[in-house]
Motif scaffolding. Structure first.
Motif, PDB file in Angstrom:
ATOM      1  N   LEU A  61      30.196  68.670  53.107  1.00  0.00           N
ATOM      2  CA  LEU A  61      29.529  68.997  54.374  1.00  0.00           C
ATOM      3  C   LEU A  61      28.220  68.242  54.549  1.00  0.00           C
ATOM      4  O   LEU A  61      27.710  68.137  55.670  1.00  0.00           O
ATOM      5  CB  LEU A  61      29.286  70.504  54.473  1.00  0.00           C
ATOM      6  N   ALA A  62      27.685  67.719  53.459  1.00  0.00           N
ATOM      7  CA  ALA A  62      26.431  66.964  53.519  1.00  0.00           C
ATOM      8  C   ALA A  62      26.691  65.477  53.718  1.00  0.00           C
ATOM      9  O   ALA A  62      25.882  64.637  53.330  1.00  0.00           O
ATOM     10  CB  ALA A  62      25.616  67.192  52.258  1.00  0.00           C
ATOM     11  N   ASP A  63      27.810  65.146  54.345  1.00  0.00           N
ATOM     12  CA  ASP A  63      28.179  63.771  54.685  1.00  0.00           C
ATOM     13  C   ASP A  63      28.390  62.867  53.473  1.00  0.00           C
ATOM     14  O   ASP A  63      28.005  61.700  53.482  1.00  0.00           O
ATOM     15  CB  ASP A  63      27.153  63.137  55.626  1.00  0.00           C
ATOM     16  N   ALA A  64      28.989  63.393  52.416  1.00  0.00           N
ATOM     17  CA  ALA A  64      29.385  62.586  51.263  1.00  0.00           C
ATOM     18  C   ALA A  64      30.796  63.017  50.853  1.00  0.00           C
ATOM     19  O   ALA A  64      30.995  63.612  49.805  1.00  0.00           O
ATOM     20  CB  ALA A  64      28.410  62.751  50.125  1.00  0.00           C
ATOM     21  N   PRO A  65      31.784  62.725  51.728  1.00  0.00           N
ATOM     22  CA  PRO A  65      33.139  63.230  51.454  1.00  0.00           C
ATOM     23  C   PRO A  65      33.759  62.661  50.175  1.00  0.00           C
ATOM     24  O   PRO A  65      34.516  63.358  49.498  1.00  0.00           O
ATOM     25  CB  PRO A  65      33.945  62.830  52.684  1.00  0.00           C
ATOM     26  N   SER A  66      33.451  61.429  49.814  1.00  0.00           N
ATOM     27  CA  SER A  66      34.052  60.881  48.593  1.00  0.00           C
ATOM     28  C   SER A  66      33.502  61.578  47.352  1.00  0.00           C
ATOM     29  O   SER A  66      34.237  61.847  46.403  1.00  0.00           O
ATOM     30  CB  SER A  66      33.817  59.370  48.507  1.00  0.00           C
ATOM     31  N   ALA A  67      32.222  61.887  47.351  1.00  0.00           N
ATOM     32  CA  ALA A  67      31.635  62.628  46.219  1.00  0.00           C
ATOM     33  C   ALA A  67      32.168  64.056  46.187  1.00  0.00           C
ATOM     34  O   ALA A  67      32.421  64.612  45.105  1.00  0.00           O
ATOM     35  CB  ALA A  67      30.119  62.622  46.312  1.00  0.00           C
ATOM     36  N   GLY A  68      32.363  64.666  47.346  1.00  0.00           N
ATOM     37  CA  GLY A  68      32.950  66.009  47.407  1.00  0.00           C
ATOM     38  C   GLY A  68      34.375  66.027  46.893  1.00  0.00           C
ATOM     39  O   GLY A  68      34.791  66.953  46.192  1.00  0.00           O
ATOM     40  N   ALA A  69      35.136  64.972  47.239  1.00  0.00           N
ATOM     41  CA  ALA A  69      36.510  64.882  46.752  1.00  0.00           C
ATOM     42  C   ALA A  69      36.537  64.705  45.239  1.00  0.00           C
ATOM     43  O   ALA A  69      37.387  65.278  44.552  1.00  0.00           O
ATOM     44  CB  ALA A  69      37.231  63.732  47.439  1.00  0.00           C
ATOM     45  N   ALA A  70      35.604  63.919  44.711  1.00  0.00           N
ATOM     46  CA  ALA A  70      35.535  63.737  43.254  1.00  0.00           C
ATOM     47  C   ALA A  70      35.198  65.053  42.557  1.00  0.00           C
ATOM     48  O   ALA A  70      35.778  65.378  41.512  1.00  0.00           O
ATOM     49  CB  ALA A  70      34.498  62.673  42.905  1.00  0.00           C
ATOM     50  N   CYS A  71      34.303  65.819  43.135  1.00  0.00           N
ATOM     51  CA  CYS A  71      33.945  67.128  42.563  1.00  0.00           C
ATOM     52  C   CYS A  71      35.133  68.090  42.653  1.00  0.00           C
ATOM     53  O   CYS A  71      35.392  68.853  41.720  1.00  0.00           O
ATOM     54  CB  CYS A  71      32.722  67.677  43.289  1.00  0.00           C
ATOM     55  N   ALA A  72      35.886  68.036  43.764  1.00  0.00           N
ATOM     56  CA  ALA A  72      37.065  68.889  43.911  1.00  0.00           C
ATOM     57  C   ALA A  72      38.146  68.498  42.905  1.00  0.00           C
ATOM     58  O   ALA A  72      38.824  69.365  42.352  1.00  0.00           O
ATOM     59  CB  ALA A  72      37.604  68.808  45.329  1.00  0.00           C
ATOM     60  N   LEU A  73      38.317  67.208  42.644  1.00  0.00           N
ATOM     61  CA  LEU A  73      39.274  66.772  41.637  1.00  0.00           C
ATOM     62  C   LEU A  73      38.857  67.230  40.232  1.00  0.00           C
ATOM     63  O   LEU A  73      39.711  67.591  39.416  1.00  0.00           O
ATOM     64  CB  LEU A  73      39.437  65.254  41.670  1.00  0.00           C
ATOM     65  N   GLY A  74      37.559  67.210  39.966  1.00  0.00           N
ATOM     66  CA  GLY A  74      37.077  67.739  38.689  1.00  0.00           C
ATOM     67  C   GLY A  74      37.368  69.221  38.549  1.00  0.00           C
ATOM     68  O   GLY A  74      37.768  69.697  37.484  1.00  0.00           O
ATOM     69  N   ALA A  75      37.185  69.970  39.639  1.00  0.00           N
ATOM     70  CA  ALA A  75      37.497  71.405  39.625  1.00  0.00           C
ATOM     71  C   ALA A  75      38.984  71.629  39.409  1.00  0.00           C
ATOM     72  O   ALA A  75      39.385  72.541  38.671  1.00  0.00           O
ATOM     73  CB  ALA A  75      37.045  72.053  40.927  1.00  0.00           C
ATOM     74  N   LEU A  76      39.813  70.784  40.030  1.00  0.00           N
ATOM     75  CA  LEU A  76      41.254  70.897  39.831  1.00  0.00           C
ATOM     76  C   LEU A  76      41.627  70.639  38.373  1.00  0.00           C
ATOM     77  O   LEU A  76      42.475  71.335  37.805  1.00  0.00           O
ATOM     78  CB  LEU A  76      41.985  69.916  40.745  1.00  0.00           C
ATOM     79  N   ALA A  77      40.970  69.681  37.744  1.00  0.00           N
ATOM     80  CA  ALA A  77      41.220  69.410  36.323  1.00  0.00           C
ATOM     81  C   ALA A  77      40.820  70.604  35.457  1.00  0.00           C
ATOM     82  O   ALA A  77      41.519  70.941  34.486  1.00  0.00           O
ATOM     83  CB  ALA A  77      40.464  68.160  35.881  1.00  0.00           C
ATOM     84  N   VAL A  78      39.722  71.264  35.796  1.00  0.00           N
ATOM     85  CA  VAL A  78      39.290  72.445  35.039  1.00  0.00           C
ATOM     86  C   VAL A  78      40.290  73.588  35.236  1.00  0.00           C
ATOM     87  O   VAL A  78      40.611  74.321  34.290  1.00  0.00           O
ATOM     88  CB  VAL A  78      37.860  72.858  35.443  1.00  0.00           C
TER      89      VAL A  78
END
Length: 184
Positions: A61-78
């Motif tokens: 939401l802070a205009d960094a969708p690629s970084a948000g997607a990377a964080c979401a992928l990390g959460a999915l791995a966890v």
């Protein structure tokens, strides 16, 4: 929603006189409940994943969708790691015994099992390098040399502080081996 891994102890509580109380023996099942250490670690990992997903939403939401997607992928791995942690253990069916590890799964058919027995030996405490004196259920293949890793120990994440559960699970594994190993 019924949780299949919680039915193991209930089946044994309801059928004390039957060694193998399950109707469908071709289905892979764990003959014991996951222990509190394993469930607690998985719960902490899922809590971490929820914070990571919240952070991913804020970052996106802070205009960094690629970084948000990377964080979401990390959460999915966890999340995947926590679910795999809950699957770790010993599983049995009419086809054999399966030792599910975090990274590796090994299946041994009953036809190549000479015996399953409980022994006193040094065992790893919660899977860490430190060893303590405890009990282990070992599988001896038909060739006579035991596998390097025991099927389960009295000090792993499922049985630490639960000696009755370990005894019941060991007896159940020995009963499965007795019923399904080839006649000698």
């Amino acid at each position: 929603m019924p949780l299949a891994f919680l039915t193991a102890d209930r089946a044994f509580d309801q059928a004390d006189d039957v060694a193998l109380p399950f109707d469908d023996r071709d289905q892979w099942r764990r003959p014991y409940r996951p222990g509190p250490w394993r469930v607690g670690a998985a719960a902490l990992l899922l809590l971490l994943a929820s914070y990571m997903l919240l952070a991913a939403m804020i970052i996106a939401l802070a205009d960094a969708p690629s970084a948000g997607a990377a964080c979401a992928l990390g959460a999915l791995a966890v999340i995947v790691a926590s679910m795999r942690l809950l699957r770790v253990g010993t599983w049995v069916s009419a086809r054999g015994v399966r030792r599910v590890g975090f990274f590796l799964t090994r299946t041994v058919p009953w036809s190549s099992v000479a015996s399953v027995r409980t022994t006193q030996q040094p065992v790893r405490w919660l899977g860490l390098p430190r060893t303590v004196q405890g009990q282990a259920v070992v599988l001896v293949p038909g060739q006579g040399k035991p596998l390097t890793d025991p099927l389960m120990t009295s000090h792993n994440g499922d049985f630490l502080g639960r000696p009755e559960a370990f005894d019941r699970a060991a007896d159940t594994l020995e009963a499965w081996a007795y019923e399904y190993q080839p006649a000698r």
